[in-house]
Design an enzyme around this catalytic site. Structure first.
Site, PDB file in Angstrom:
ATOM      1  N   ASN A 172      30.761  56.924  54.308  1.00 13.89           N
ATOM      2  CA  ASN A 172      31.686  56.017  54.988  1.00 13.89           C
ATOM      3  C   ASN A 172      31.986  54.892  54.006  1.00 13.89           C
ATOM      4  O   ASN A 172      31.174  53.996  53.815  1.00 13.89           O
ATOM      5  CB  ASN A 172      31.025  55.491  56.269  1.00 13.89           C
ATOM      6  CG  ASN A 172      31.866  54.447  56.977  1.00 13.89           C
ATOM      7  OD1 ASN A 172      33.033  54.245  56.636  1.00 13.89           O
ATOM      8  ND2 ASN A 172      31.284  53.788  57.957  1.00 13.89           N
ATOM      9  N   LYS A 187      34.100  52.608  54.221  1.00 13.21           N
ATOM     10  CA  LYS A 187      34.530  51.363  54.887  1.00 13.21           C
ATOM     11  C   LYS A 187      35.754  50.786  54.157  1.00 13.21           C
ATOM     12  O   LYS A 187      36.558  51.554  53.620  1.00 13.21           O
ATOM     13  CB  LYS A 187      33.364  50.367  54.953  1.00 13.21           C
ATOM     14  CG  LYS A 187      32.118  51.022  55.574  1.00 13.21           C
ATOM     15  CD  LYS A 187      31.031  50.059  55.928  1.00 13.21           C
ATOM     16  CE  LYS A 187      29.864  50.840  56.524  1.00 13.21           C
ATOM     17  NZ  LYS A 187      28.766  49.988  56.950  1.00 13.21           N
ATOM     18  N   HIS A 236      32.226  53.493  65.247  1.00 16.67           N
ATOM     19  CA  HIS A 236      31.311  52.797  64.332  1.00 16.67           C
ATOM     20  C   HIS A 236      31.018  51.409  64.891  1.00 16.67           C
ATOM     21  O   HIS A 236      31.897  50.765  65.478  1.00 16.67           O
ATOM     22  CB  HIS A 236      31.925  52.702  62.931  1.00 16.67           C
ATOM     23  CG  HIS A 236      30.926  52.257  61.922  1.00 16.67           C
ATOM     24  ND1 HIS A 236      30.596  50.923  61.770  1.00 16.67           N
ATOM     25  CD2 HIS A 236      30.136  52.945  61.066  1.00 16.67           C
ATOM     26  CE1 HIS A 236      29.654  50.833  60.844  1.00 16.67           C
ATOM     27  NE2 HIS A 236      29.359  52.035  60.406  1.00 16.67           N
ATOM     28  N   GLU A 255      30.872  48.630  63.577  1.00 16.03           N
ATOM     29  CA  GLU A 255      31.783  47.570  63.100  1.00 16.03           C
ATOM     30  C   GLU A 255      33.087  47.587  63.896  1.00 16.03           C
ATOM     31  O   GLU A 255      33.681  46.534  64.155  1.00 16.03           O
ATOM     32  CB  GLU A 255      32.034  47.756  61.595  1.00 16.03           C
ATOM     33  CG  GLU A 255      30.787  47.389  60.795  1.00 16.03           C
ATOM     34  CD  GLU A 255      30.583  48.171  59.510  1.00 16.03           C
ATOM     35  OE1 GLU A 255      31.535  48.780  58.995  1.00 16.03           O
ATOM     36  OE2 GLU A 255      29.431  48.175  59.012  1.00 16.03           O
ATOM     37  N   GLU A 276      23.196  55.303  64.572  1.00 17.03           N
ATOM     38  CA  GLU A 276      23.120  54.236  63.574  1.00 17.03           C
ATOM     39  C   GLU A 276      22.586  52.966  64.226  1.00 17.03           C
ATOM     40  O   GLU A 276      23.348  52.236  64.887  1.00 17.03           O
ATOM     41  CB  GLU A 276      24.513  53.948  63.004  1.00 17.03           C
ATOM     42  CG  GLU A 276      25.134  55.130  62.315  1.00 17.03           C
ATOM     43  CD  GLU A 276      26.193  54.681  61.305  1.00 17.03           C
ATOM     44  OE1 GLU A 276      25.978  54.901  60.119  1.00 17.03           O
ATOM     45  OE2 GLU A 276      27.199  54.091  61.717  1.00 17.03           O
ATOM     46  N   GLY A 306      23.653  48.341  56.491  1.00 16.14           N
ATOM     47  CA  GLY A 306      23.957  47.405  55.407  1.00 16.14           C
ATOM     48  C   GLY A 306      22.917  46.308  55.229  1.00 16.14           C
ATOM     49  O   GLY A 306      23.166  45.327  54.529  1.00 16.14           O
ATOM     50  N   SER A 315      21.311  52.121  55.984  1.00 12.49           N
ATOM     51  CA  SER A 315      20.527  51.921  54.762  1.00 12.49           C
ATOM     52  C   SER A 315      19.856  53.200  54.276  1.00 12.49           C
ATOM     53  O   SER A 315      18.746  53.153  53.745  1.00 12.49           O
ATOM     54  CB  SER A 315      19.510  50.789  54.948  1.00 12.49           C
ATOM     55  OG  SER A 315      20.196  49.579  55.231  1.00 12.49           O
TER      56      SER A 315
HETATM   57  P1  PGA Z   1      24.863  51.560  55.214  1.00 11.76           P
HETATM   58  O1  PGA Z   1      26.017  51.849  56.288  1.00 11.76           O
HETATM   59  O2  PGA Z   1      24.451  52.911  54.652  1.00 11.76           O
HETATM   60  O3  PGA Z   1      25.510  50.696  54.173  1.00 11.76           O
HETATM   61  O4  PGA Z   1      23.751  50.905  55.919  1.00 11.76           O
HETATM   62  C1  PGA Z   1      25.952  52.945  57.146  1.00 11.76           C
HETATM   63  C2  PGA Z   1      27.157  52.958  58.036  1.00 11.76           C
HETATM   64  O5  PGA Z   1      27.598  51.882  58.462  1.00 11.76           O
HETATM   65  O6  PGA Z   1      27.717  54.029  58.349  1.00 11.76           O
END
Ligand code: PGA
Length: 251
Positions: free
Chosen positions: A9, A11, A96, A98, A168, A174, A214
């Site tokens: 992803n 983003k 997601h 976000e 998630e 992140g 992560s």
């Molecule tokens: P990350 O993000 O691997 O940077 O923690 C995962 C995601 O948001 O899909």
């Protein structure tokens, strides 16, 4: 048997040129490998067409990171599921955290988006997961259950069978904090049990449930070795080919 999947992803990262370069690099590395999982990259909508042209579709599937909750019309700035499909993308990441947090997406919106994605032949990678306070209050099971129930339980078993789930934990996205393999296995098994109760054991057994938050080359193997963890949705570590390939190599 369910598929193992490593999905990136990106983003809101990378210009078109940078994105094509990364896709190209990934494509070159994966060309010489026998893969033990499906590989997907979720790229910005502006990049999909070029990325689809750049990669070998037999090895790398392309995902959009969102689609609209309307079919077409006066929705300035939105991109419909049929538009996504017309670019050559096969997947769409939906729900997601976000999108839920910053763009107000609710389970009701996501129900509509899922229907439109499926109607247009896209595979939704449907994200669920609890925030830190919910985990601290031991409410993670309730949270993921209501996310799945409200957005996906109206589907038929045949429709649900087309969905990929991504668990998630929002506190792990992140942040560098990762769910322990035990935490991941426990909730993935719970998620599969909810799916089994609603859609039957066969559908549940065939549903890929990815872990996100992560995930890195150094922890992917341990996470993916759990029986109910069928791969990962990868943010930060999907932005460099070597890291992403390191995670793919965990299978
Ligand atoms: P990350 O993000 O691997 O940077 O923690 C995962 C995601 O948001 O899909």
């Amino acid at each position: 048997m369910r598929q193992n999947i490593v999905a990136g992803n990106w983003k809101m990262n990378k210009t078109l040129q940078e994105g094509v370069e990364l896709a190209n690099e990934l494509n070159t590395i994966l060309a010489s490998k026998t893969l033990n999982c499906d590989v997907v990259i979720g790229v910005p909508a502006t990049h999909i067409t070029e990325v689809v042209k750049t990669v070998d579709g037999a090895k790398i599937g392309v995902a959009a990171q969102n689609c609209a909750d309307q079919v077409s019309g006066a929705y300035t700035g939105e991109i419909s599921a049929s538009m996504v499909k017309s670019t050559g993308a096969e997947y769409v990441i939906l729900g997601h955290s976000e999108r839920r947090e910053y763009y107000g997406e609710t389970n009701a919106t996501l129900k509509t988006k899922t229907d439109l994605a499926l109607a247009n032949g896209l595979t939704p990678i449907f994200c669920i997961g609890e925030v830190l306070e919910e985990r601290e209050a031991n409410k993670q099971n309730e949270v993921v259950k209501s996310q799945i129930e409200e957005a996906l339980f109206h589907l038929s078993a045949d429709e649900f069978a087309k969905i990929v789930l991504a668990y998630e934990p929002v506190w792990a996205i992140g942040t560098g904090k990762v769910a322990s393999p035990e935490q991941a296995q426990e909730i993935h098994a719970y998620i599969r049990s909810i799916v089994a109760d609603k859609f039957g054991a066969e559908v549940a057994d065939n549903t890929s449930i990815l872990y996100g938050g992560s995930c890195k080359p150094g922890n992917a193997k341990e996470l993916f070795s759990n029986p109910d963890v069928d791969g990962g949705l990868i943010g930060g570590a999907a932005l460099a080919a070597a890291d992403f390939v390191g995670i793919i190599d965990a299978f």
